[in-house]
Design a protein around this motif. Structure first.
Motif, PDB file in Angstrom:
ATOM      1  N   SER A  29       0.956  -1.125  -0.019  1.00 32.15           N
ATOM      2  CA  SER A  29      -0.070   0.012   0.029  1.00 32.15           C
ATOM      3  C   SER A  29       0.858   1.169   0.008  1.00 32.15           C
ATOM      4  O   SER A  29       2.019   1.424   0.460  1.00 32.15           O
ATOM      5  CB  SER A  29      -1.006   0.067   1.338  1.00 32.15           C
ATOM      6  N   ARG A  30       0.177   2.302  -0.492  1.00 30.20           N
ATOM      7  CA  ARG A  30       0.956   3.547  -0.591  1.00 30.20           C
ATOM      8  C   ARG A  30       1.126   4.078   0.893  1.00 30.20           C
ATOM      9  O   ARG A  30       0.402   4.428   1.517  1.00 30.20           O
ATOM     10  CB  ARG A  30       0.196   4.836  -1.263  1.00 30.20           C
ATOM     11  N   LEU A  31       2.388   4.436   1.279  1.00 28.79           N
ATOM     12  CA  LEU A  31       2.688   4.881   2.510  1.00 28.79           C
ATOM     13  C   LEU A  31       3.100   6.143   2.768  1.00 28.79           C
ATOM     14  O   LEU A  31       3.022   6.885   3.784  1.00 28.79           O
ATOM     15  CB  LEU A  31       4.029   3.746   3.283  1.00 28.79           C
ATOM     16  N   ARG A  32       3.685   6.718   1.708  1.00 29.67           N
ATOM     17  CA  ARG A  32       4.164   7.997   1.606  1.00 29.67           C
ATOM     18  C   ARG A  32       3.575   8.794   0.468  1.00 29.67           C
ATOM     19  O   ARG A  32       3.503   8.040  -0.931  1.00 29.67           O
ATOM     20  CB  ARG A  32       5.519   8.087   1.435  1.00 29.67           C
ATOM     21  N   THR A  33       3.063  10.028   0.417  1.00 23.51           N
ATOM     22  CA  THR A  33       2.655  10.989  -0.572  1.00 23.51           C
ATOM     23  C   THR A  33       3.203  12.093  -0.509  1.00 23.51           C
ATOM     24  O   THR A  33       3.001  12.888   0.424  1.00 23.51           O
ATOM     25  CB  THR A  33       1.145  11.127  -0.634  1.00 23.51           C
ATOM     26  N   LEU A  34       3.998  12.424  -1.424  1.00 24.44           N
ATOM     27  CA  LEU A  34       5.034  13.781  -1.372  1.00 24.44           C
ATOM     28  C   LEU A  34       4.689  14.415  -2.615  1.00 24.44           C
ATOM     29  O   LEU A  34       4.066  13.968  -3.527  1.00 24.44           O
ATOM     30  CB  LEU A  34       6.354  13.337  -1.116  1.00 24.44           C
ATOM     31  N   GLU A  35       5.312  15.798  -2.656  1.00 21.92           N
ATOM     32  CA  GLU A  35       4.679  16.683  -3.844  1.00 21.92           C
ATOM     33  C   GLU A  35       5.322  15.924  -5.270  1.00 21.92           C
ATOM     34  O   GLU A  35       4.554  16.063  -6.422  1.00 21.92           O
ATOM     35  CB  GLU A  35       5.701  17.825  -3.665  1.00 21.92           C
ATOM     36  N   ASP A  36       6.556  15.136  -5.066  1.00 20.66           N
ATOM     37  CA  ASP A  36       7.117  14.795  -6.303  1.00 20.66           C
ATOM     38  C   ASP A  36       7.291  13.211  -6.408  1.00 20.66           C
ATOM     39  O   ASP A  36       7.880  12.660  -7.223  1.00 20.66           O
ATOM     40  CB  ASP A  36       8.358  15.385  -6.718  1.00 20.66           C
ATOM     41  N   GLU A  37       6.584  12.477  -5.430  1.00 21.16           N
ATOM     42  CA  GLU A  37       6.885  11.046  -5.360  1.00 21.16           C
ATOM     43  C   GLU A  37       5.820  10.283  -4.318  1.00 21.16           C
ATOM     44  O   GLU A  37       5.383  11.132  -3.606  1.00 21.16           O
ATOM     45  CB  GLU A  37       8.226  10.586  -5.159  1.00 21.16           C
ATOM     46  N   ILE A  38       5.682   9.151  -4.655  1.00 21.76           N
ATOM     47  CA  ILE A  38       4.704   8.252  -3.861  1.00 21.76           C
ATOM     48  C   ILE A  38       5.768   6.834  -3.587  1.00 21.76           C
ATOM     49  O   ILE A  38       6.375   6.718  -4.253  1.00 21.76           O
ATOM     50  CB  ILE A  38       3.535   7.949  -4.567  1.00 21.76           C
TER      51      ILE A  38
END
Length: 129
Positions: A29-38
């Motif tokens: 699962s997606r753990l991190r969502t940042l401006e330029d990366e997941i």
């Protein structure tokens, strides 16, 4: 051996729409969502092991010819689900699920994400009973 793998994208929103359901078929699962990366992680892992990102240098992401992360699938059904989800969310087929000559139980599929990155899902276990 690897700490993490990074794949480039030119459209993070499109990549998110692809990777969220596709990685979910493998229990990631997606753990991190940042401006330029997941970033994606396995249950209980606090570190993302797969990152999808816009290139740091600001230039367009390109496909690595000959590059392909192979992701562990818990079952042959998970390989099948990975392949179906990839095709349903903008990926393209590079090899339908099936046994491969890399071992007696090497069951794999191959797809490309919407940016052209090649991915594989592999189960090396016996078929479900």
């Amino acid at each position: 051996m690897f700490l993490y793998i990074t794949l480039g994208t030119n459209d993070l929103a499109r990549a998110t729409r692809f990777y969220d359901p596709v990685m979910g078929t493998l229990g990631l699962s997606r753990l991190r969502t940042l401006e330029d990366e997941i970033g994606y992680a396995a249950p209980g892992d606090t570190r993302c092991r797969l990152w999808v990102t816009r290139p740091f240098d600001g230039r367009p992401a390109t496909v690595g010819n000959g590059s392909m992360p192979a992701l562990v699938a818990a079952s042959r059904d998970a390989v099948d689900a990975f392949h179906r989800a990839a095709l349903a969310h903008g990926g393209t087929d590079e090899g339908a699920p099936g046994l491969r000559p890399f071992g007696p139980s090497f069951y794999a599929c191959y797809v490309r994400d919407p940016d052209g990155n090649k991915l594989s899902a592999v189960c090396e276990g016996p078929p479900a009973r």
